[in-house]
Design an enzyme around this catalytic site. Structure first.
Site, mmCIF file in Angstrom:
data_model
loop_
_atom_site.group_PDB
_atom_site.id
_atom_site.type_symbol
_atom_site.label_atom_id
_atom_site.label_comp_id
_atom_site.label_asym_id
_atom_site.label_seq_id
_atom_site.Cartn_x
_atom_site.Cartn_y
_atom_site.Cartn_z
ATOM 1 N N PHE A 243 -7.796 110.654 47.988
ATOM 2 C CA PHE A 243 -9.062 111.180 47.467
ATOM 3 C C PHE A 243 -9.634 110.214 46.387
ATOM 4 O O PHE A 243 -10.618 110.722 45.281
ATOM 5 C CB PHE A 243 -8.824 112.468 46.749
ATOM 6 N N PRO B 85 -0.322 113.754 46.080
ATOM 7 C CA PRO B 85 -0.635 112.225 45.870
ATOM 8 C C PRO B 85 -2.083 112.020 46.113
ATOM 9 O O PRO B 85 -2.683 112.711 47.051
ATOM 10 C CB PRO B 85 0.015 111.607 47.207
ATOM 11 N N CYS B 86 -2.754 111.566 45.122
ATOM 12 C CA CYS B 86 -4.305 111.762 45.027
ATOM 13 C C CYS B 86 -4.864 110.323 45.680
ATOM 14 O O CYS B 86 -6.012 110.272 45.704
ATOM 15 C CB CYS B 86 -4.702 111.629 43.536
ATOM 16 N N GLN B 87 -4.083 109.466 46.238
ATOM 17 C CA GLN B 87 -4.488 108.168 46.714
ATOM 18 C C GLN B 87 -5.575 108.429 47.769
ATOM 19 O O GLN B 87 -6.552 107.858 47.580
ATOM 20 C CB GLN B 87 -3.587 107.249 46.985
#
Length: 81
Positions: free
Chosen positions: A72, A68-70
């Site tokens: 960053f 999950p990139c949220q």
């Protein structure tokens, strides 16, 4: 097979090495639309993986899942981890 596909980062890397994507799942509709725009509709992108039956996931040699990139993201309040 690619779970939590996002826009297909794992797929790009694996196809560059000769891999072939047999399954993709992404819960976010907008992200799934970008995935389809990038790769076409084969395989069809399944939505919420919790609603996919085991029998609906084709045989595969490698199962990958997107991180999950949220935390960053440069959008929003940037609270991070």
């Amino acid at each position: 097979a690619e779970l939590f596909s996002g826009i297909g980062g794992f797929r790009v890397g694996l196809e560059a090495l000769g891999g072939r994507c047999t399954f993709a799942s992404e819960i976010c509709k907008k992200t799934s639309d970008v995935y389809v725009s990038n790769f076409g509709s084969s395989p069809e992108v399944a939505g919420d993986i919790r609603r996919v039956l085991d029998a609906d996931i084709p045989d595969h040699d490698l199962l990958v899942a997107g991180f999950p990139c949220q935390p960053f993201s440069a959008l929003g309040p940037q609270a991070g981890l």
